[in-house]
Design a protein around this motif. Structure first.
Motif, mmCIF file in Angstrom:
data_model
loop_
_atom_site.group_PDB
_atom_site.id
_atom_site.type_symbol
_atom_site.label_atom_id
_atom_site.label_comp_id
_atom_site.label_asym_id
_atom_site.label_seq_id
_atom_site.Cartn_x
_atom_site.Cartn_y
_atom_site.Cartn_z
ATOM 1 N N ALA A 44 -3.535 -37.310 -21.505
ATOM 2 C CA ALA A 44 -2.191 -37.566 -21.002
ATOM 3 C C ALA A 44 -2.060 -38.979 -20.449
ATOM 4 O O ALA A 44 -1.006 -39.609 -20.552
ATOM 5 C CB ALA A 44 -1.836 -36.540 -19.921
ATOM 6 N N THR A 45 -3.142 -39.502 -19.871
ATOM 7 C CA THR A 45 -3.123 -40.867 -19.346
ATOM 8 C C THR A 45 -2.871 -41.873 -20.459
ATOM 9 O O THR A 45 -2.051 -42.788 -20.322
ATOM 10 C CB THR A 45 -4.453 -41.193 -18.638
ATOM 11 N N PHE A 46 -3.549 -41.715 -21.571
ATOM 12 C CA PHE A 46 -3.341 -42.612 -22.715
ATOM 13 C C PHE A 46 -1.894 -42.542 -23.204
ATOM 14 O O PHE A 46 -1.267 -43.573 -23.462
ATOM 15 C CB PHE A 46 -4.292 -42.238 -23.856
ATOM 16 N N VAL A 47 -1.371 -41.331 -23.343
ATOM 17 C CA VAL A 47 -0.023 -41.162 -23.874
ATOM 18 C C VAL A 47 1.014 -41.795 -22.953
ATOM 19 O O VAL A 47 1.917 -42.506 -23.402
ATOM 20 C CB VAL A 47 0.295 -39.664 -24.079
ATOM 21 N N ILE A 48 0.883 -41.583 -21.650
ATOM 22 C CA ILE A 48 1.883 -42.090 -20.713
ATOM 23 C C ILE A 48 1.764 -43.606 -20.560
ATOM 24 O O ILE A 48 2.784 -44.307 -20.474
ATOM 25 C CB ILE A 48 1.761 -41.370 -19.357
ATOM 26 N N ILE A 49 0.546 -44.145 -20.529
ATOM 27 C CA ILE A 49 0.403 -45.603 -20.513
ATOM 28 C C ILE A 49 1.040 -46.198 -21.762
ATOM 29 O O ILE A 49 1.633 -47.278 -21.728
ATOM 30 C CB ILE A 49 -1.085 -46.009 -20.418
ATOM 31 N N GLY A 50 0.946 -45.480 -22.883
ATOM 32 C CA GLY A 50 1.548 -45.929 -24.131
ATOM 33 C C GLY A 50 3.043 -45.725 -24.209
ATOM 34 O O GLY A 50 3.645 -45.977 -25.269
ATOM 35 N N GLY A 51 3.658 -45.278 -23.113
ATOM 36 C CA GLY A 51 5.113 -45.143 -23.074
ATOM 37 C C GLY A 51 5.644 -43.811 -23.541
ATOM 38 O O GLY A 51 6.849 -43.668 -23.784
ATOM 39 N N GLY A 52 4.779 -42.805 -23.687
ATOM 40 C CA GLY A 52 5.231 -41.501 -24.155
ATOM 41 C C GLY A 52 5.064 -40.419 -23.104
ATOM 42 O O GLY A 52 4.818 -40.693 -21.930
ATOM 43 N N ILE A 53 5.204 -39.178 -23.556
ATOM 44 C CA ILE A 53 5.010 -38.010 -22.693
ATOM 45 C C ILE A 53 4.611 -36.852 -23.604
ATOM 46 O O ILE A 53 5.046 -36.783 -24.757
ATOM 47 C CB ILE A 53 6.299 -37.657 -21.900
ATOM 48 N N ASP A 54 3.756 -35.972 -23.114
ATOM 49 C CA ASP A 54 3.320 -34.827 -23.918
ATOM 50 C C ASP A 54 3.429 -33.553 -23.086
ATOM 51 O O ASP A 54 2.623 -33.316 -22.189
ATOM 52 C CB ASP A 54 1.882 -35.028 -24.400
ATOM 53 N N LEU A 55 4.444 -32.757 -23.391
ATOM 54 C CA LEU A 55 4.681 -31.510 -22.672
ATOM 55 C C LEU A 55 3.950 -30.327 -23.303
ATOM 56 O O LEU A 55 3.986 -29.228 -22.760
ATOM 57 C CB LEU A 55 6.179 -31.201 -22.641
ATOM 58 N N SER A 56 3.290 -30.553 -24.414
ATOM 59 C CA SER A 56 2.738 -29.433 -25.187
ATOM 60 C C SER A 56 1.265 -29.170 -24.910
ATOM 61 O O SER A 56 0.685 -28.259 -25.519
ATOM 62 C CB SER A 56 2.915 -29.708 -26.683
ATOM 63 N N VAL A 57 0.635 -29.921 -24.001
ATOM 64 C CA VAL A 57 -0.821 -29.858 -23.869
ATOM 65 C C VAL A 57 -1.340 -28.460 -23.529
ATOM 66 O O VAL A 57 -2.347 -28.011 -24.088
ATOM 67 C CB VAL A 57 -1.312 -30.883 -22.823
ATOM 68 N N GLY A 58 -0.679 -27.756 -22.612
ATOM 69 C CA GLY A 58 -1.139 -26.424 -22.237
ATOM 70 C C GLY A 58 -1.040 -25.442 -23.388
ATOM 71 O O GLY A 58 -1.960 -24.650 -23.641
ATOM 72 N N ALA A 59 0.079 -25.494 -24.114
ATOM 73 C CA ALA A 59 0.284 -24.583 -25.237
ATOM 74 C C ALA A 59 -0.662 -24.893 -26.390
ATOM 75 O O ALA A 59 -1.181 -23.984 -27.053
ATOM 76 C CB ALA A 59 1.737 -24.664 -25.710
ATOM 77 N N VAL A 60 -0.907 -26.181 -26.643
ATOM 78 C CA VAL A 60 -1.835 -26.559 -27.713
ATOM 79 C C VAL A 60 -3.247 -26.091 -27.372
ATOM 80 O O VAL A 60 -3.980 -25.611 -28.246
ATOM 81 C CB VAL A 60 -1.801 -28.091 -27.926
ATOM 82 N N MET A 61 -3.638 -26.206 -26.109
ATOM 83 C CA MET A 61 -4.944 -25.712 -25.697
ATOM 84 C C MET A 61 -5.046 -24.203 -25.917
ATOM 85 O O MET A 61 -6.073 -23.695 -26.384
ATOM 86 C CB MET A 61 -5.201 -26.045 -24.228
ATOM 87 N N ALA A 62 -3.976 -23.463 -25.584
ATOM 88 C CA ALA A 62 -3.966 -22.019 -25.783
ATOM 89 C C ALA A 62 -4.095 -21.675 -27.264
ATOM 90 O O ALA A 62 -4.867 -20.787 -27.648
ATOM 91 C CB ALA A 62 -2.678 -21.425 -25.209
ATOM 92 N N LEU A 63 -3.349 -22.390 -28.107
ATOM 93 C CA LEU A 63 -3.414 -22.146 -29.549
ATOM 94 C C LEU A 63 -4.818 -22.411 -30.075
ATOM 95 O O LEU A 63 -5.358 -21.627 -30.865
ATOM 96 C CB LEU A 63 -2.405 -23.038 -30.271
ATOM 97 N N ALA A 64 -5.435 -23.501 -29.623
ATOM 98 C CA ALA A 64 -6.799 -23.832 -30.071
ATOM 99 C C ALA A 64 -7.791 -22.757 -29.643
ATOM 100 O O ALA A 64 -8.696 -22.385 -30.403
ATOM 101 C CB ALA A 64 -7.202 -25.191 -29.513
ATOM 102 N N SER A 65 -7.626 -22.224 -28.428
ATOM 103 C CA SER A 65 -8.543 -21.190 -27.943
ATOM 104 C C SER A 65 -8.375 -19.891 -28.724
ATOM 105 O O SER A 65 -9.361 -19.205 -29.015
ATOM 106 C CB SER A 65 -8.327 -20.949 -26.446
ATOM 107 N N VAL A 66 -7.149 -19.553 -29.069
ATOM 108 C CA VAL A 66 -6.892 -18.330 -29.835
ATOM 109 C C VAL A 66 -7.444 -18.456 -31.248
ATOM 110 O O VAL A 66 -8.111 -17.545 -31.767
ATOM 111 C CB VAL A 66 -5.377 -18.023 -29.863
ATOM 112 N N TRP A 67 -7.173 -19.598 -31.884
ATOM 113 C CA TRP A 67 -7.627 -19.804 -33.255
ATOM 114 C C TRP A 67 -9.158 -19.778 -33.328
ATOM 115 O O TRP A 67 -9.754 -19.250 -34.266
ATOM 116 C CB TRP A 67 -7.114 -21.152 -33.779
ATOM 117 N N ALA A 68 -9.795 -20.342 -32.300
ATOM 118 C CA ALA A 68 -11.254 -20.418 -32.307
ATOM 119 C C ALA A 68 -11.923 -19.082 -32.011
ATOM 120 O O ALA A 68 -13.115 -18.906 -32.300
ATOM 121 C CB ALA A 68 -11.723 -21.458 -31.296
#
Length: 337
Positions: free
Chosen positions: A76-100
């Motif tokens: 998230a630090t990289f994304v925000i320093i780069g001028g963006g925002i990522d609201l999906s991190v928690g959900a993406v982590m959940a999806l990765a854990s389920v798929w794995a």
């Protein structure tokens, strides 16, 4: 019109904060302030719950919780320093854990499970990056859509059930149970990610370009940086961190679940903001973000140990975020000519 891809020097573009001058002194002051806040929270813990706070088990608990969210915070630090925002991190982590942790994936063993989690996280981040950089979607909208879609896909894949890691794949769980010098291995993985993140941000061309793109995208483009491609890579990096975090949360909970990572985006973004990274991009540090993360983790720990309501904890975190943003705006006004 296509963007140039060759680098040309341009003053003030493509460099992290200089080691001297106002930026450095402000960053050092910011870090000292964060360290003072950490010390104050430790004193509060020692005064209010001395028997439970100052214990080895509680310290390990704090570090284990910080490790999972901390890996996400680095991305998230990289994304925000780069001028963006990522609201999906928690959900993406959940999806990765389920798929794995599906039976099909687990049948191939723990190594494939880990690779699967990382691939799913990176892939989701790459989709975010493509939509934002080349689809011209606003980062807030693109990552919000990914938040909803990833959480929904995780629920569909798991049928809203918790998926247990089979005993044959105990190597994943060993990351949480195996200790070196009394500290779980997953904390060392977190530390490694932090160190690598710091090196990439401060000692590589990729890091300099990240500051440049966040500080002034048009100037970065004129300097020869492929802004679209770099933006896409920043979100892929955030997704990669989510995949690593999925491995850590699987180790901690021995499960994959669609409920993993609920409100992790709040903690990660808040930690980055508290750590001094500008929401508008162009300035920030990995060290500041980790200090902000530890502050939030300690607050959570103190609320739990003191038996306080979870809703009060969320209110306190919300107030901290507001204060941090207001302080950022004040500092920016003071710096303005």
């Amino acid at each position: 019109m296509s963007e140039p891809t060759t680098d040309r020097p341009l003053a003030g573009v493509g460099s992290p904060p200089s080691p001297g001058g106002f930026r450095a002194s402000f960053g050092e002051m910011r870090h000292l302030g964060l360290l003072a806040a950490l010390a104050l929270l430790i004193v509060v813990g020692l005064v209010t719950v001395p028997g439970n706070f100052a214990t080895t088990s509680n310290l390990v608990s704090i570090l284990s919780l910080a490790a999972t969210i901390g890996v996400i915070t680095v991305g998230a630090t990289f994304v925000i320093i780069g001028g963006g925002i990522d609201l999906s991190v928690g959900a993406v982590m959940a999806l990765a854990s389920v798929w794995a942790t599906t039976l099909a994936t687990q049948s191939y063993g723990p190594v494939v499970m880990a690779i699967c989690a990382i691939a799913v996280g990176t892939g989701a981040g790459l989709v975010n990056g493509l939509l934002i950089a080349y689809g011209r979607l606003v980062p807030f909208i693109a990552t919000l859509a990914m938040l909803v879609a990833a959480r929904g896909l995780a629920q569909r894949m798991s049928d809203r059930k918790t998926q247990l890691i089979q005993s044959d794949n105990s190597a994943i769980v060993d990351l949480s149970t195996t200790r070196l010098l009394g500290i779980p291995l997953l904390v060392y993985i977190f530390a490694l990610v932090v160190v690598l993140g710091w090196i990439v941000l401060n000692r590589t061309t990729f890091g300099r370009r990240t500051y440049a793109v966040g500080g002034n995208p048009e100037a970065a483009r004129l300097a020869g940086i492929n802004v679209r491609r770099h933006t896409m890579l920043l979100y892929a990096l955030s997704g990669l961190c989510c995949g690593i975090a999925a491995i850590l949360i699987m180790a901690r909970t021995t499960t994959g679940s669609s409920t993993h990572g609920d409100l992790y985006e709040l903690d990660a973004i808040a930690a980055v903001i508290i750590g001094g990274t500008l929401l508008t991009g162009g300035r920030g540090t990995i060290v500041g973000s980790i200090l902000g993360l530890l502050i939030f983790t300690l607050i959570t720990n103190l609320f739990i140990l003191n038996g306080l309501n979870t809703s009060d904890q969320l209110i306190a975190k919300g107030l901290i975020i507001v204060v941090a943003v207001l302080l950022q705006r004040r500092n920016l006004k003071e710096r303005a000519p």
